[in-house]
Every structure is written in C-alpha cells, then in structure tokens.
Design a protein around this motif. Sequence first.
Motif, short mmCIF file in Angstrom:
data_model
loop_
_atom_site.label_atom_id
_atom_site.label_comp_id
_atom_site.label_asym_id
_atom_site.label_seq_id
_atom_site.Cartn_x
_atom_site.Cartn_y
_atom_site.Cartn_z
N ILE A 293 32.20 21.87 -36.68
CA ILE A 293 32.48 20.77 -37.60
C ILE A 293 32.58 19.45 -36.83
O ILE A 293 32.08 18.40 -37.28
N THR A 297 30.24 16.35 -37.33
CA THR A 297 30.85 15.07 -37.73
C THR A 297 30.39 13.93 -36.83
O THR A 297 29.96 12.88 -37.33
N ALA A 300 26.90 13.16 -37.60
CA ALA A 300 26.78 12.44 -38.88
C ALA A 300 27.15 10.97 -38.69
O ALA A 300 26.54 10.07 -39.28
N ILE A 301 28.12 10.72 -37.84
CA ILE A 301 28.54 9.34 -37.57
C ILE A 301 27.40 8.56 -36.89
O ILE A 301 27.33 7.34 -37.02
N GLY A 302 26.52 9.25 -36.20
CA GLY A 302 25.39 8.56 -35.58
C GLY A 302 25.18 8.93 -34.12
O GLY A 302 24.28 8.40 -33.47
N LEU A 388 23.98 19.14 -40.00
CA LEU A 388 24.96 18.07 -40.21
C LEU A 388 25.73 18.24 -41.51
O LEU A 388 26.84 17.74 -41.65
N MET A 392 30.25 18.10 -44.15
CA MET A 392 30.70 17.90 -45.52
C MET A 392 31.47 19.09 -46.07
O MET A 392 32.31 18.96 -46.94
N GLY A 394 32.95 21.81 -44.11
CA GLY A 394 33.91 22.56 -43.31
C GLY A 394 35.22 21.84 -43.08
O GLY A 394 35.32 20.63 -43.24
N ARG A 395 36.21 22.64 -42.69
CA ARG A 395 37.51 22.09 -42.33
C ARG A 395 37.59 22.14 -40.81
O ARG A 395 37.39 23.20 -40.21
N SER A 396 37.86 21.00 -40.18
CA SER A 396 37.84 20.96 -38.71
C SER A 396 39.14 21.52 -38.16
O SER A 396 40.11 21.63 -38.87
N TYR B 16 16.72 25.10 -51.06
CA TYR B 16 17.06 25.76 -49.79
C TYR B 16 16.43 27.14 -49.77
O TYR B 16 16.28 27.78 -50.81
N LEU B 53 25.02 13.28 -51.81
CA LEU B 53 25.59 12.47 -50.72
C LEU B 53 24.84 12.73 -49.41
O LEU B 53 24.53 11.79 -48.67
N ASN B 54 24.55 14.00 -49.14
CA ASN B 54 23.85 14.34 -47.90
C ASN B 54 22.48 13.67 -47.83
O ASN B 54 22.05 13.20 -46.77
N ILE B 59 21.74 13.05 -43.88
CA ILE B 59 22.13 14.19 -43.05
C ILE B 59 21.50 15.49 -43.58
O ILE B 59 21.75 16.55 -43.05
N GLU B 79 14.38 11.72 -36.74
CA GLU B 79 15.78 12.10 -36.52
C GLU B 79 16.55 10.99 -35.79
O GLU B 79 17.67 10.62 -36.17
N SER B 83 19.52 8.60 -37.25
CA SER B 83 20.85 8.55 -36.62
C SER B 83 21.29 7.10 -36.46
O SER B 83 22.44 6.75 -36.75
N ARG B 86 22.00 5.52 -39.84
CA ARG B 86 23.25 6.04 -40.38
C ARG B 86 24.45 5.38 -39.71
O ARG B 86 25.41 4.99 -40.35
N ALA B 87 24.34 5.22 -38.37
CA ALA B 87 25.46 4.62 -37.63
C ALA B 87 25.76 3.21 -38.12
O ALA B 87 26.92 2.80 -38.18
N PHE B 92 31.09 7.77 -43.61
CA PHE B 92 31.40 9.01 -44.32
C PHE B 92 32.91 9.21 -44.39
O PHE B 92 33.62 9.06 -43.40
N PHE B 94 35.36 12.33 -45.46
CA PHE B 94 35.25 13.76 -45.75
C PHE B 94 36.51 14.30 -46.42
O PHE B 94 37.61 13.77 -46.23
N PHE B 96 38.15 17.02 -45.80
CA PHE B 96 39.14 17.52 -44.83
C PHE B 96 39.26 16.58 -43.63
O PHE B 96 39.56 17.00 -42.52
N ASN B 98 37.97 15.53 -41.17
CA ASN B 98 37.09 15.75 -40.01
C ASN B 98 37.42 14.85 -38.83
O ASN B 98 36.52 14.33 -38.17
N ASP B 171 33.17 12.35 -49.89
CA ASP B 171 33.05 13.69 -50.46
C ASP B 171 34.45 14.23 -50.73
O ASP B 171 35.15 14.63 -49.80
#
Lengths: 396, 233
Positions: A293, A297, A300-302, A388, A392, A394-396, B16, B53-54, B59, B79, B83, B86-87, B92, B94, B96, B98, B171
Amino acid sequence: MNLLRQCVAVTNANLRSVRRRFWISFSLVLSVALVTMILLGFLAMANGFNKALTQVGAEDIAIVLSSGARSELGSRITPPHLHLLEEAPGIARDANGAAFTSPELIVPVDVIGKSDQLPAAVSLRGVGLRGVAVRPLVKLSEGRMFAQGANELIIGKRLAQDYEGLELGKTILFGKSKWKVVGFFDADGSVFESELLADAKVVQTLFNRPNLTQVLRVKLAGPDGFAQLASYIEANPRLPVTVRSERQYFASQSQRVSQIILWLGWPLALTMALGAIIGALTTMYSSVSDRLIEIATVRAIGFSRTSAFIGTWIEALLLTLIGCGVGTLAALLLLDGWAASTVGADNTQIAFELQLSLSMIINAVAVSLLVGAVGGGLPAFRATRVPLRLAMTGRS
Amino acid sequence: MTLDTRIQLQDVSKSYRLGKSEISIFDSLNLDIPAGDFLAIMGPSGSGKSTILNLIGGIDRITSGQVTVGQLRIDNLSEAKLSRWRAQQVGFVFQFYNLLPMLTAAQNVELPLLLTAHSRRERMERVNTILDIVGLDTRGKHLPSELSGGQQQRVGIARAIAMDPQILLCDEPTGDLDRKSAEEILDILKILNTEMGKTIIMVTHDPSATTYARRTLHLDKGQFVRKELEHMA
C-alpha cells in the motif's frame, strides 16, 4: 537530482519500516554473516598455510632432492652424490673452505595432541653440523643446542605448545629410542616450528636408516650461487638430483594443499551464498508485500518506478552488507590468528595461523553484494509492478 | 483563478480480466466535470465509483474511449509522463489515509514536494503553511500512530494539496471516521473548493457527505442512474 531525492525518500521510508520485519530481516543478516565467515575462514586458511610455507622460503638457501622426488620423504641422496655436491660451485663456504650444507633426513614420530588427546605424526628431522646455520629463522629460545652424537633434540615452539610431553629436560620415547629434550626454538611462526631437530647421524642410527640422506640443504654464495649450482648439477650426469631455491620448493609444496582448501572453500561458500540469495528473496518479497500500500501510495503521488526499484534494492544491499560486516567482524575476532595444523607433503603435521587480508574481505563484500543484488533485484522489480489502484483499496 | 481542468470521460469502457473471463465495470460511460466542481459520486459497492477516480487520476488505464483533463488526453500518456502529470495536477485523499507510518505528519506532507526542485527550507515553509490550513500546525512532528483518525485524514488532505494541484480525488474520505471528524474533513474540502477553487471528486457512501458537494451522481452497474444538482449555494 529529483530522482535522487525520490530514491532517498523511498529508501528512508523502507529502512525505517524494517522494524516491522525485524526477525526476517535479522535472518537475512545472519545467513549472510555465516556465508561471509565461512568464506573468510577458508580463504584465511589457504592464506595462512601458504604463508607458513612460502614466506619463510629464502632465495639464498637451496634444496637438493633426488631426481623425480616431489618431497623430502620420497627422496634419497647417496653418499657418493653428497660428496660430489659438497664440491659444487655456488655454495657458501667458511674460512676453511668447508661448505655450508646440511644433509638431512626426516622420520615421522607420534606425539599426543593436548586438546584432543589424539596421536599425530610430526617430523623429527636429523640435520648436519650446519643444520641451524642453513636455517636463518631458527633461534634457540630456551635451553641449549643438542650435542653432536647424543640422542638429544630441540623442539619448535609451536609443537611444544600443541603436544603433550614435549617439555624441557624430559626424556621422550619414539619407538624404541629415547630422546632428551634440551632446548626450544622459534622461527617467526614459520613451518620450521613444526619440527623437532636432532643430529642426523644419531637419527640414522636409532631409527635404523644407515647413511640415509633425503635432502641436502645448502646456503648459497651470493646472488649467482643458485645459477652456478644448478649449472653444475645439470652439467654433471652422475648427479641424479634436482635443485630448487627454498622459496620455490615451499611454494610447490603449499600450492596443492592451498588449492584443495580453496577448491573446498569457494564451492561451499557459494552454495551457502545461493541459500542466502533465497533467504534474501524471501525477505525482500516479504518487505515488498508488507509495503504494497505504501509503494502504491507514493507511486500514486507521483514517485517513479525507478525510485520504488532502487529503494527496495538498496534495502536488500544494506541488509546483506550489514551481514557481511557482522561476518567479517566475527571472522576477525574468532578466526584471524587462530592456530591450525594440517598434514604436509611429508605426511607430518604442519602448524599455521589463519590470516585474513584486505583482498579476502573485498571478496567477501563482493559475494554479499551479489547476494543482495540478486536476492533484492527480483523483489525490487516486483515493487515497480505494484498496481497503483491498491492505494485506493488497501489499509496501510 | 481556476485553471482549465475540465474533466471529460468520453465513451469510456473499462473491464478487468479475471482468469479466463472478462469483467466489464462500465461500457460507453460519459462524464463531464467542469473546472471548480465539487462532485459527489454515490452508488453500491462494485458499481465502479473508485474505478472512475482511478481513471481520472491516471492510476488505472481505460479499455477504450478517452479521458481528457483540460486540453490533455491522459489515457494515452506514457507511464513516466502520467506520473509527472499526476504529481502536478492531482491530489489523492484515501479512505484509510495511506500515510507512511514511519514518517512524521510533516514528513508525510513533504513527500510530494520531494518531486520538485524546492530547497529544504522552501519545502518546510510550504509544509508548515499547509499544516496550518488543515489545523495541524502543532502536530507536525507526530507520527500517524499518535494522531486520531480525523487528524490523520487532515494530514492526508495536507499531503494531497502540498503540490497545489487543481484536482482532488477523494475516495471515501470520511468512511473511516466518526461523525464529528467527518464533518471537519468535509468542511476542509468545502473550503478548498469554494475558496481555493479546487475541483473535487468525492466517492462516498454517506448521503450526508453529499450535501457538501455541488452535485451528486448516482452510479449503479456502471451507469449513472440519477443526478442531483447544486446542493451548495
């Protein structure tokens, strides 16, 4: 610069999370430490043995054996040949013209090891009048020299330390013959210290080897001495002998044994390294799984795939390097200078010390880096393939 | 000023592969989100909310169609380019949080800034400013485990806006929080939308959370089934 910062940040985060995977990371460190220690042990053994035999080998001392003999034990030089050799050019002589030579023979005798109480064969060497003069390293450290014609002997310091009953003033029994210990000598820790020295004529008599000479040890006269002696022997077909400098002789004697040690040591170390690679793979796959995760993460941030790869790879390399450091330290503390012995070419014990060197440590570091690079490479690649979208879900 | 961050999904399909079978999430989906919007997306689990969202955040990849943000088609970016985009453009948030558990709150917020050429001092100034915005100016040195759920989510929001992106993808940002903390988080998101002009797309199961959004879309089985417009004044 940007990539460097990313790599530093990811590596930093990875290393800080090692606490969560302490035991599996510790097992990797331990397995690499064992590989390093075993590799260094074998290398130090080969090196110590090699040094014991070759470093003491002098260029101004020559060893004459009978043709075809690979070692002293298989050599025999007859009295007429000895007389011819005494007249050879290139040999150092005293003011009266007497040659600095020592006709010698070896008799294996049994002694009892102090640590294991097991019998071991050591060399009792009968030497000529100038036996000590042709051994510049040998210095009497205690007691006195054996008397000519007497059944007395002097003992190498290392033998006295390792075997029972070899005490000053004591009489010891070899077969049916009794010998009195009259002195100890040291020889800078060299192979000479693994022998007992006595008068050659007494050894020949008491061990029933009349007129047997196996080797003629010669002190050479100046830098051309060896060439003169070698030419003389080559030009004289009545002399079925070969001559080598002491250094050449010891080098040839040690080569086989050190090669055997290395042939045994490297495959064993590499087999263990293979095991350590599997350990590294397991550890690093677990590391990646543990951080799925987090990896998703930061990606995903870049953060780039490269930073995810390098961060994981560096973690593996660092863990293996720590293992290598621990193994090296343990080898330095436990093995370096450790006294060992093995059976030499004459079927007798040769004592030597394990000696570590910088080049061996570099070898060990190279093996550890190989373990880290291969064992960390595949999991690091996996880190770059983490989906990636896990960030979205998972729990870290 | 709101930059041109209009988001358009045109005839987007996403499926998928699961073993030998292919599972379609949605087919020929169209969505137009104007710059500065605060859109809530609701729907049952598995309806495809998070997948939207993804896809907008780059992502995940679409199966067909096109995704445009401003003037840029992001569905065919490499890719590495994706990246970088996105940066700079997307933050994002989340469910939980993250957060990286071994880093402090400030270090977590600093993470995206490491992708810039800012000096350490500039990064620290920015981190402090953002922590102040989310009301955590005194908590920068705390580890996530030392913060409450609501505080962790604030750190998550701070990290999301550290690079000053125009788009925030959230999310279930309140899915793991109690009511009071959830309201605080939604208040922050509302301020980011109304006062800072961020385009916010928020997936949620919580009907009361949608009242903070400008509009709500209901998604079911890969199709928008109901629209509720203009909650906010």
